[in-house]
Design a protein around this motif. Structure first.
Motif, PDB file in Angstrom:
ATOM      1  N   HIS A 134       0.833  -1.213   0.000  1.00 22.17           N
ATOM      2  CA  HIS A 134       0.000   0.000   0.000  1.00 22.17           C
ATOM      3  C   HIS A 134       0.865   1.261   0.000  1.00 22.17           C
ATOM      4  O   HIS A 134       1.914   1.334   0.651  1.00 22.17           O
ATOM      5  CB  HIS A 134      -0.904  -0.023   1.238  1.00 22.17           C
ATOM      6  CG  HIS A 134      -1.674   1.229   1.462  1.00 22.17           C
ATOM      7  ND1 HIS A 134      -2.789   1.566   0.742  1.00 22.17           N
ATOM      8  CD2 HIS A 134      -1.485   2.252   2.346  1.00 22.17           C
ATOM      9  CE1 HIS A 134      -3.258   2.726   1.170  1.00 22.17           C
ATOM     10  NE2 HIS A 134      -2.485   3.162   2.142  1.00 22.17           N
ATOM     11  N   THR A 135       0.417   2.287  -0.732  1.00 21.10           N
ATOM     12  CA  THR A 135       1.074   3.594  -0.740  1.00 21.10           C
ATOM     13  C   THR A 135       0.385   4.507   0.268  1.00 21.10           C
ATOM     14  O   THR A 135      -0.838   4.703   0.214  1.00 21.10           O
ATOM     15  CB  THR A 135       1.002   4.232  -2.138  1.00 21.10           C
ATOM     16  OG1 THR A 135       1.659   3.368  -3.068  1.00 21.10           O
ATOM     17  CG2 THR A 135       1.688   5.591  -2.152  1.00 21.10           C
ATOM     18  N   ASN A 136       1.165   5.073   1.187  1.00 25.75           N
ATOM     19  CA  ASN A 136       0.594   5.935   2.219  1.00 25.75           C
ATOM     20  C   ASN A 136       0.187   7.286   1.636  1.00 25.75           C
ATOM     21  O   ASN A 136       0.695   7.724   0.594  1.00 25.75           O
ATOM     22  CB  ASN A 136       1.614   6.158   3.342  1.00 25.75           C
ATOM     23  CG  ASN A 136       1.889   4.897   4.136  1.00 25.75           C
ATOM     24  OD1 ASN A 136       1.013   4.033   4.254  1.00 25.75           O
ATOM     25  ND2 ASN A 136       3.089   4.773   4.672  1.00 25.75           N
ATOM     26  N   ALA A 137      -0.687   7.952   2.341  1.00 25.23           N
ATOM     27  CA  ALA A 137      -1.108   9.293   1.943  1.00 25.23           C
ATOM     28  C   ALA A 137       0.048  10.268   2.114  1.00 25.23           C
ATOM     29  O   ALA A 137       0.895  10.101   2.999  1.00 25.23           O
ATOM     30  CB  ALA A 137      -2.305   9.740   2.780  1.00 25.23           C
ATOM     31  N   PRO A 138       0.113  11.319   1.298  1.00 27.17           N
ATOM     32  CA  PRO A 138       1.192  12.306   1.427  1.00 27.17           C
ATOM     33  C   PRO A 138       1.179  12.959   2.807  1.00 27.17           C
ATOM     34  O   PRO A 138       0.118  13.221   3.389  1.00 27.17           O
ATOM     35  CB  PRO A 138       0.869  13.321   0.327  1.00 27.17           C
ATOM     36  CG  PRO A 138       0.045  12.567  -0.667  1.00 27.17           C
ATOM     37  CD  PRO A 138      -0.748  11.584   0.141  1.00 27.17           C
ATOM     38  N   GLY A 139       2.368  13.214   3.330  1.00 25.09           N
ATOM     39  CA  GLY A 139       2.493  13.861   4.628  1.00 25.09           C
ATOM     40  C   GLY A 139       2.912  12.933   5.742  1.00 25.09           C
ATOM     41  O   GLY A 139       3.338  13.397   6.810  1.00 25.09           O
ATOM     42  N   LEU A 140       2.821  11.632   5.530  1.00 27.46           N
ATOM     43  CA  LEU A 140       3.266  10.686   6.546  1.00 27.46           C
ATOM     44  C   LEU A 140       4.786  10.507   6.485  1.00 27.46           C
ATOM     45  O   LEU A 140       5.444  10.907   5.521  1.00 27.46           O
ATOM     46  CB  LEU A 140       2.569   9.340   6.360  1.00 27.46           C
ATOM     47  CG  LEU A 140       1.048   9.340   6.573  1.00 27.46           C
ATOM     48  CD1 LEU A 140       0.484   7.945   6.363  1.00 27.46           C
ATOM     49  CD2 LEU A 140       0.695   9.852   7.963  1.00 27.46           C
ATOM     50  N   ARG A 141       5.332   9.887   7.513  1.00 26.32           N
ATOM     51  CA  ARG A 141       6.791   9.745   7.589  1.00 26.32           C
ATOM     52  C   ARG A 141       7.338   8.908   6.443  1.00 26.32           C
ATOM     53  O   ARG A 141       8.393   9.198   5.896  1.00 26.32           O
ATOM     54  CB  ARG A 141       7.175   9.138   8.941  1.00 26.32           C
ATOM     55  CG  ARG A 141       8.669   8.945   9.097  1.00 26.32           C
ATOM     56  CD  ARG A 141       9.125   8.989  10.529  1.00 26.32           C
ATOM     57  NE  ARG A 141       8.758   7.825  11.302  1.00 26.32           N
ATOM     58  CZ  ARG A 141       7.928   7.833  12.325  1.00 26.32           C
ATOM     59  NH1 ARG A 141       7.306   8.954  12.660  1.00 26.32           N
ATOM     60  NH2 ARG A 141       7.657   6.731  13.002  1.00 26.32           N
ATOM     61  N   HIS A 142       6.627   7.858   6.070  1.00 23.25           N
ATOM     62  CA  HIS A 142       7.065   6.985   4.983  1.00 23.25           C
ATOM     63  C   HIS A 142       6.045   7.031   3.850  1.00 23.25           C
ATOM     64  O   HIS A 142       4.841   7.155   4.086  1.00 23.25           O
ATOM     65  CB  HIS A 142       7.225   5.537   5.472  1.00 23.25           C
ATOM     66  CG  HIS A 142       8.240   5.382   6.559  1.00 23.25           C
ATOM     67  ND1 HIS A 142       9.542   5.761   6.421  1.00 23.25           N
ATOM     68  CD2 HIS A 142       8.132   4.863   7.817  1.00 23.25           C
ATOM     69  CE1 HIS A 142      10.218   5.499   7.542  1.00 23.25           C
ATOM     70  NE2 HIS A 142       9.375   4.957   8.406  1.00 23.25           N
ATOM     71  N   THR A 143       6.542   6.912   2.644  1.00 23.87           N
ATOM     72  CA  THR A 143       5.639   6.921   1.485  1.00 23.87           C
ATOM     73  C   THR A 143       4.994   5.562   1.255  1.00 23.87           C
ATOM     74  O   THR A 143       3.927   5.490   0.643  1.00 23.87           O
ATOM     75  CB  THR A 143       6.414   7.331   0.221  1.00 23.87           C
ATOM     76  OG1 THR A 143       7.498   6.416   0.012  1.00 23.87           O
ATOM     77  CG2 THR A 143       6.959   8.743   0.351  1.00 23.87           C
ATOM     78  N   LYS A 144       5.616   4.489   1.729  1.00 26.24           N
ATOM     79  CA  LYS A 144       5.104   3.143   1.500  1.00 26.24           C
ATOM     80  C   LYS A 144       4.879   2.433   2.835  1.00 26.24           C
ATOM     81  O   LYS A 144       5.621   2.644   3.810  1.00 26.24           O
ATOM     82  CB  LYS A 144       6.092   2.327   0.650  1.00 26.24           C
ATOM     83  CG  LYS A 144       6.343   2.897  -0.746  1.00 26.24           C
ATOM     84  CD  LYS A 144       5.145   2.707  -1.649  1.00 26.24           C
ATOM     85  CE  LYS A 144       5.442   3.146  -3.060  1.00 26.24           C
ATOM     86  NZ  LYS A 144       4.307   2.928  -3.980  1.00 26.24           N
ATOM     87  N   ARG A 145       3.887   1.553   2.833  1.00 26.21           N
ATOM     88  CA  ARG A 145       3.581   0.824   4.065  1.00 26.21           C
ATOM     89  C   ARG A 145       4.694  -0.161   4.423  1.00 26.21           C
ATOM     90  O   ARG A 145       4.939  -0.416   5.606  1.00 26.21           O
ATOM     91  CB  ARG A 145       2.242   0.104   3.913  1.00 26.21           C
ATOM     92  CG  ARG A 145       1.753  -0.559   5.192  1.00 26.21           C
ATOM     93  CD  ARG A 145       0.322  -1.030   5.052  1.00 26.21           C
ATOM     94  NE  ARG A 145      -0.609   0.094   5.058  1.00 26.21           N
ATOM     95  CZ  ARG A 145      -1.914  -0.026   4.810  1.00 26.21           C
ATOM     96  NH1 ARG A 145      -2.421  -1.215   4.528  1.00 26.21           N
ATOM     97  NH2 ARG A 145      -2.698   1.033   4.838  1.00 26.21           N
ATOM     98  N   TRP A 146       5.380  -0.704   3.419  1.00 28.04           N
ATOM     99  CA  TRP A 146       6.467  -1.635   3.746  1.00 28.04           C
ATOM    100  C   TRP A 146       7.588  -0.927   4.512  1.00 28.04           C
ATOM    101  O   TRP A 146       8.310  -1.567   5.287  1.00 28.04           O
ATOM    102  CB  TRP A 146       7.003  -2.316   2.482  1.00 28.04           C
ATOM    103  CG  TRP A 146       7.679  -1.431   1.482  1.00 28.04           C
ATOM    104  CD1 TRP A 146       7.137  -0.905   0.353  1.00 28.04           C
ATOM    105  CD2 TRP A 146       9.049  -0.993   1.500  1.00 28.04           C
ATOM    106  NE1 TRP A 146       8.064  -0.155  -0.328  1.00 28.04           N
ATOM    107  CE2 TRP A 146       9.246  -0.204   0.349  1.00 28.04           C
ATOM    108  CE3 TRP A 146      10.112  -1.200   2.368  1.00 28.04           C
ATOM    109  CZ2 TRP A 146      10.471   0.396   0.049  1.00 28.04           C
ATOM    110  CZ3 TRP A 146      11.338  -0.604   2.082  1.00 28.04           C
ATOM    111  CH2 TRP A 146      11.520   0.183   0.939  1.00 28.04           C
ATOM    112  N   GLN A 147       7.723   0.388   4.322  1.00 28.31           N
ATOM    113  CA  GLN A 147       8.714   1.135   5.097  1.00 28.31           C
ATOM    114  C   GLN A 147       8.290   1.253   6.554  1.00 28.31           C
ATOM    115  O   GLN A 147       9.132   1.218   7.459  1.00 28.31           O
ATOM    116  CB  GLN A 147       8.920   2.515   4.474  1.00 28.31           C
ATOM    117  CG  GLN A 147       9.534   2.471   3.075  1.00 28.31           C
ATOM    118  CD  GLN A 147       9.578   3.823   2.405  1.00 28.31           C
ATOM    119  OE1 GLN A 147       8.550   4.504   2.314  1.00 28.31           O
ATOM    120  NE2 GLN A 147      10.748   4.214   1.935  1.00 28.31           N
TER     121      GLN A 147
END
Length: 647
Positions: free
Chosen positions: A115-128
């Protein structure tokens, strides 16, 4: 065959890896071929089982997609509140990483790893997010569809005819302690889709039209099974190597073809390729370099050509070094879990086989549970014309062997009263010194001269070659055997040290080149520095050409060549246009004096590198070619980066 003692170095590395692993959280991935196979349900079921066993389990984020069975399982678990994000006038809910770190549960369940996280979170991807949890010592259960694995992206695109944007790097799969395959036949999955157990009816109709086709699902299922099988195979191989298990476990077909400098090896290679293709099996090609092989430059080039042929046909190639060909082949076969060996057998006289033995017979006797295929008889192939370039005879080493044994004899003769039983030891020392040059025949000459000198000067009756008593003859025999063993071991140790040094040299060469490129600015400066470096590394004359004004122009060179001939210029232009290697030892213009390698940046070819070995017609080994290509790729990317910054 009984287990051998495990390798201490591998055990130490294993212990160190386990110590690092204990500090990191454990990752379990539920892998499936497509949505709806039951990954999330299986993850939640196991989480409930772990919870009843006393494990602290928390749901970080799980998507039910309206499925009642998922929602019923979620009702029995603690769920972390999601983080709310405002994006383009909409309110999105995402996994709250900071809340999960603060909660620090025993296991956190995180659905949809790609999954790709919404902009503004610490990581751009959920795997991160998952990786950070693991780095902080928190265990994670997660789900993943096979189409999101990064290395399979091209294959998935061809199957689905659409590019999958969200991918997970393969390094995350390597971090996983467990990968559990959740499998479901395409027929059952399509039935679940029709029953509304995967998507709501509107979404289900669209999914059937574009994604959930039986052919697509079957192909994705094969990819998922293959990924899981490769993972299990790697674990089995690691287990066998750690425990020193030498007998073969036939879990998967794996072929090995034994290559020699003989021109007939091409038939063996092609036969092995056809067998591997029929069996859908991995295959390898090996060439064994032993002290007794007096390999000329012509034979060396022939062996390299055979290995390159195997590599072009899809084999992994290896050059082994050891005392005996059969022993090295069988050790390699058992270490790599080979199930079938393909080898050639020449039809020779029975007397010659009795006197000198046959490699094929030795391998058959040692093969045990490994199947051996013999390709026998005379082949209707044309033998290539022999090269006029003969191997240089190491006369200096022969002379050194004679002088060394003469000096030892002189010392023994004039210091006989002091040395006594140590005289034979001096001859052993002399043979060992000669063997350090790495040449078999000079070492054998030193061994024979030691035997003759010892008999002539120090065994009664003196100064003659008549047979002495039994004890004297036994002493001579033991002296010869000991000198031969020591010379063999010395030569092998030298060659193995050279092979180890070569591998370390290749690694350090790439490191030094990358540092040199990082500290240099300007295209001409980059080319000048790297041309000098590659010329020294490969003992060659190097010319770098860049494409300017519809032609290739020399920008840097090493050696005496100032300009290229019309033929060489045409070869370089062909290499630039097609982006393929040509020249010495390749399939294209193999009679050329040099190798032409394209400088390929991220978008297109930008030039050509011409590498001409200082020793004429000397072919590079497959390992050297890989190193050269790696160096050229670094140069091309460095030039592209420099140009982009300059613009």
């Amino acid at each position: 065959m009984p287990k051998q003692r495990p390798n201490p170095e591998k055990l130490l590395l294993r212990v160190q890896e386990e110590e690092r692993h204990q500090l990191r959280g454990k990752l379990k991935i539920y892998l499936g071929a497509a949505p709806g196979v039951g990954k999330t349900y299986s993850m939640l079921e196991e989480a409930l089982t772990k919870r009843t066993q006393g494990l602290d389990v928390v749901v970080g984020v799980v998507e039910s997609h309206g499925r009642h069975e998922i929602e019923s399982l979620l009702g029995n678990l603690e769920i972390l509140p999601r983080q709310k994000i405002e994006y383009r006038g909409q309110q999105l809910t995402e996994f709250d990483l900071d809340a999960a770190l603060k909660r620090k549960a025993g296991v956190i369940l995180i659905d949809e790893m790609a999954h790709t996280n919404a902009p503004g979170l610490r990581h751009t991807k959920r795997w991160q997010d998952i990786k950070e949890l693991l780095d902080r010592g928190i265990d994670v259960y997660t789900t993943l569809n096979v189409q999101h694995i990064d290395s399979l992206n091209d294959a998935v695109t061809q199957i689905l005819h659409t590019e999958v944007k969200e991918t997970v790097p393969d390094s995350m799969l390597e971090l996983a302690d467990t990968i559990e395959l959740i499998d479901l036949p395409p027929e059952d999955l399509l039935k679940r889709l029709q029953e509304g157990k995967v998507y709501i009816p509107e979404q289900a109709a669209l999914a059937v039209e574009h994604f959930f086709r039986k052919g697509n699902l079957s192909a994705l299922r094969e990819l998922a099974l293959r990924v899981t099988a490769e993972r299990v195979e790697a674990q089995v191989l690691s287990y066998r190597q750690d425990l020193g298990i030498k007998h073969v476990w036939p879990t998967k077909e794996k072929l090995l073809v034994c290559v020699s400098a003989n021109y007939k090896s091409t038939r063996l290679i092609r036969t092995a390729r056809r067998m591997a293709s029929r069996l859908k099996a991995e295959w390898l090609a090996v060439y064994v370099d032993t002290p007794e092989l007096r390999v000329s430059e012509e034979k060396r080039n022939s062996a390299i050509q055979n290995l390159r042929l195997a590599e072009r046909l899809g084999a992994a190639t290896t050059i082994l070094t050891g005392l005996g060909v059969s022993n090295e082949i069988m050790n390699f076969a058992r270490e790599n879990n080979i199930t079938r060996i393909v080898i050639g057998k020449q039809i020779r006289s029975r007397l010659r086989d009795l006197l000198f033995g046959s490699l094929a017979d030795k391998i058959i006797r040692q093969s045990g549970e490994i199947d051996v295929y013999l390709i026998t008889g005379e082949f209707d192939e044309i033998k290539p014309a022999s090269s006029t370039q003969a191997r240089r005879i190491p006369w200096r080493i022969y002379g050194f062997a004679i002088i060394t044994i003469s000096i030892v004899t002189f010392i023994d003769y004039f210091f006989n009263d002091y040395l006594h039983s140590s005289m034979a030891m001096l001859y052993l020392l002399g043979v060992t010194i000669v063997a350090t040059f790495g040449e078999f025949w000079p070492a054998l000459l030193a061994s024979i001269l030691s035997l003759i000198a010892f008999r002539f000067c120090f065994i009664s009756p003196y100064y003659c070659f008549s047979m002495g008593d039994l004890s004297a003859n036994v002493s001579l025999l033991l002296l010869f055997i000991m000198t031969q063993i020591i010379s063999y071991l010395t030569i092998i140790s030298r060659r193995q040290a050279q092979a180890t040094h070569l591998a370390e040299h290749h690694t350090s060469a790439l490191y030094m080149l990358s540092r040199q490129l990082a500290s240099t600015r300007g295209v001409d400066n980059l080319l000048a520095a790297t041309v000098r470096y590659i010329a020294e590394l490969f003992d060659s004359e190097v010319i770098a050409l860049l494409h300017e004004n519809n032609s290739l122009v020399i920008h840097a060179k090493s050696g005496s060549v100032a300009i290229l001939t019309e033929k060489e210029q045409s070869i370089a232009q062909w290499v630039y246009d097609l982006g393929q290697i040509a020249g010495l030892g390749t399939d294209t213009l193999p009679l050329s004096d040099a190798i032409y390698v394209p400088l390929i940046a991220s978008r297109k070819s930008i030039g050509v590198l011409r590498v001409c070995p200082a020793q004429p017609k000397r072919l590079f080994t497959p390992e050297q070619m890989h190193l050269l290509e790696s160096c050229v790729n670094q140069i091309a990317l460095a030039i592209e980066v420099d140009r982009s910054h300059g613009s």
